[in-house]
Design an enzyme around this catalytic site. Sequence first.
Site, PDB file in Angstrom:
ATOM      1  N   TRP A   1      -4.632 -60.706  23.024  1.00  0.00           N
ATOM      2  CA  TRP A   1      -3.872 -59.465  22.867  1.00  0.00           C
ATOM      3  C   TRP A   1      -3.867 -58.670  24.179  1.00  0.00           C
ATOM      4  O   TRP A   1      -2.895 -58.007  24.517  1.00  0.00           O
ATOM      5  CB  TRP A   1      -4.498 -58.613  21.750  1.00  0.00           C
ATOM      6  CG  TRP A   1      -3.873 -57.258  21.629  1.00  0.00           C
ATOM      7  CD1 TRP A   1      -2.762 -56.918  20.912  1.00  0.00           C
ATOM      8  CD2 TRP A   1      -4.319 -56.036  22.229  1.00  0.00           C
ATOM      9  NE1 TRP A   1      -2.495 -55.585  21.029  1.00  0.00           N
ATOM     10  CE2 TRP A   1      -3.439 -55.020  21.847  1.00  0.00           C
ATOM     11  CE3 TRP A   1      -5.396 -55.710  23.075  1.00  0.00           C
ATOM     12  CZ2 TRP A   1      -3.578 -53.696  22.257  1.00  0.00           C
ATOM     13  CZ3 TRP A   1      -5.536 -54.399  23.494  1.00  0.00           C
ATOM     14  CH2 TRP A   1      -4.640 -53.404  23.088  1.00  0.00           C
ATOM     15  N   HIS A   2      -4.953 -58.799  24.952  1.00  0.00           N
ATOM     16  CA  HIS A   2      -5.038 -58.028  26.194  1.00  0.00           C
ATOM     17  C   HIS A   2      -4.068 -58.523  27.253  1.00  0.00           C
ATOM     18  O   HIS A   2      -3.715 -57.781  28.168  1.00  0.00           O
ATOM     19  CB  HIS A   2      -6.463 -58.065  26.747  1.00  0.00           C
ATOM     20  CG  HIS A   2      -7.408 -57.204  25.970  1.00  0.00           C
ATOM     21  ND1 HIS A   2      -8.036 -57.632  24.822  1.00  0.00           N
ATOM     22  CD2 HIS A   2      -7.806 -55.921  26.146  1.00  0.00           C
ATOM     23  CE1 HIS A   2      -8.794 -56.661  24.351  1.00  0.00           C
ATOM     24  NE2 HIS A   2      -8.670 -55.609  25.120  1.00  0.00           N
ATOM     25  N   GLY A   3      -3.653 -59.756  27.157  1.00  0.00           N
ATOM     26  CA  GLY A   3      -2.708 -60.248  28.149  1.00  0.00           C
ATOM     27  C   GLY A   3      -2.533 -61.741  28.039  1.00  0.00           C
ATOM     28  O   GLY A   3      -3.385 -62.454  27.505  1.00  0.00           O
TER      29      GLY A   3
END
Lengths: 478, 387
Positions: free
Chosen positions: A328-330
């Site tokens: 989700w962070h990247g």
Amino acid sequence: MLFNSLEFILVFLPVAFLVYFGLNRIRFPVAGKSWLVLASLVFYAWWNVAYLPLILLSILVNYVVGGALARRASGATRGPIKAEWLLAAGVIFDLGLLAYYKYADFFWDNFGRLFDASPVSLGIVLPLAISFFTFTQIAYLVDSYRGKAKEYDLLNYTLFVTFFPHLIAGPIVHHGEIMPQFKAVANLARRYRNVLAGLALFSVGLAKKVLIADSFAVWATAGFDQAASLSFAEAWVSSLSYTFQIYFDFSGYTDMALGAALLFNIRMPFNFDSPYRATNIQDFWRRWHITLSRFLRDYLYIPLGGSRVAPGRVYVNLATTFVLGGLWHGASWMFVLWGGLHGAAMMLHRIWQRTGLRMSPVLAWLLTFNFINVTWVFFRAQTLDDALKVLRGMAGLDAMGGLGAGFAGWAGVLDGRIEIGAALLAGLFIVLLRRNSNALLSGASLGMTSAIAYGLLGAASLLALMASKYSEFIYFNF
Amino acid sequence: MDRRARKLVFVLILSALGPVALLFGAFFVYDPLALFHPPWGRPATVHGNMRLHAAGEIRHGDFDSVILGTSILENSSALEASRILGGHFVNLSISAGDFFERGLMLQRLLERKQVRRVIYSLDFIYLNQRKGYPVFPLPTYDFLYDSNPFNDIRAYLNGHFLGCLARWSRAPDCVGRETNLDRPNAWMDEPEYATRFGGFDAWCRAGDNYQIRDVYEKVSGAVNAIRTGAIEAPDPLQTARAIDYLENNLVTWIKEYPDTRFDLVFPPYSRAKLAIWYQSRPGDAQTHLAVIRYLAELSGRLPNLHVYGFEDQDFLDDIARYKDMDHFDPAISALITRSIGQEAHRIVPQNVERYIAEAERRGRAYRLDVLAARLAACVEPRPGATP
């Protein structure tokens, strides 16, 4: 627009505040809400107006689906389509947008590499805040399906999603946490106790960002991005600098968000609770990015079965949750690796708990803090090689870097500067021993001395902000 | 309770904005770089860092023409240019300036002032397309040339100017020197540089000077490369990048301001420097010649563009005229100004191929090995440097 920009602090925020309460004062609350929506859209479009239609489309679709789910949940209508299908369609739409804008390039690139083709970028620009407004709206859809949220007014719904303090980088809020506060008549008037606490919190957040995080950023960048090899001391300075940078950056942002919301009499949920005081990894995730942890727990881990399944399955659930949380962070394997390591740590923690053994709190803290510090290396590094460079140095294995603590050569910023050690100790002191800023939101009363102190902190931060070049928040990239 | 909170809100805001407003007010009055107004209560001065000083000069200075070079034009007299070319020149040349940096200045200058004439040096930086010089990092001054006047205060928010403000100092390192803008940063009379003019013996006497060591290393490096055949193959994209760099940072302003005349001067570098390109750096040589061709052709289409070059002249072979391979004596600076006045040494579409042929012929004929041998006799190589 950034919270740590002069246009936001000196123009946008005061104007948004004065006009909102001005409209409420002359008994135009709907106009007040409309104004806040308009201001929030301007705030969003300041980055790139081209992505305004995307967020508006996302809001419209989720509003329609959420409304239909709420009506079914309340028994008002049944309709030809089952609620489950409707929910699935809404979530697929949201995840589809996220997948396209955030992950298509990543998967396309990896697909190419798999078949030995030269990587070709699709050139998709990641729209600002898409990860946050997507999760906010998925939570809303599920809450509507469960009968915990209902919103039949498009203006209210748009305000819920776009309210500028949480729009860009959270906290990830629930409809039920925010909208009743907008509806409360008592909140339509200026409340100076909230304004006071909000301004104090905003000052603290700004100071965390521009006075602390941006200082650590210089040393972290030098170690991670500029050095070819790192000595033992340099590697630890680099990793600890990033550990403090990311905390002060993101918690500073959150303080500013909570402070700005409080000016409008809106209390948003805490996102941090002194996470580096955690004595185990589970404790850490109860203190770090709390609203994301809550989302992953409620909308991923528990639906997967959570802890109420066989032990083997619990481990799978933990791993899945943390790997997806990392992703989700990247769109990068480094985030996957970071999430996987945290998932593995959660599994080990669970096994440890089952043994019934005890560990001294100091040793537990030391283990937890160092695990977090080491795993931030994967989070920060652009490539695995960069991460290994830092880790090799931290282990004293880099033949070129050696064991010396001279900060020699590789970066002028570290060359023999004793204040780095002092800054790291100060950082440790603040995160471990100082009262955290949540107390301000909890209604701690402020006196004349503290008002002046927070004001002067704001002044110092403003001057540092003006003296520095543009600096983005780390979580804006997610 | 709310009344007390209201009072505290006022106190907090005052504590936050009061010191900021006081500091800004003080800096507005003191204004050591004359960014906000011409100097108040003190004579006009010129700060040693022209990257900082020029911003104020562009806003408040009285001039209509400018010498905007690098160290190459820092010795050029603005007074002489005014006398020969007419108008009111000032010299705003920046040491080691690249096209990008000067592009920032040029844009702001042309937007704010009716500029009659610009004398501009075409330094070799188009070969590497540098954007910003690390000694004067862009973030320390580029905001002075953007369209936002509110961020200019950033120039003063550092220990140096805060100290100057605390002392309300008129010291040269705070407000600059009391001088005019004829050639404020001229280096020709500084003993360190002046003593290196006059001939090879002068270079030898300064054999431990870093610029002379640099000459030695470059010349001997080129000779070695030629001897061993270790000559780098040209980068096929270098020329396109160079022309793009010129387009973005210079030509765009020439096109946009047809009423301003631009006199672009290829610096008359020493033949030794040019010979290194022609004999051992074919990529740089190709790009250099392509840039000459490109600007010459462009000058045929743009009446406000004049281009000057000196590579067909004998004085480039005479190292007595140079303090290193790049920087020439004041008489050559004067020659450049006179040439502009007389329209001499212009490169135009009609003569560009002849000029290039002559430049190449002279560059290739130059005996780098002889120079290298003479330098080797008197320059101590840096420890670890390749002889």
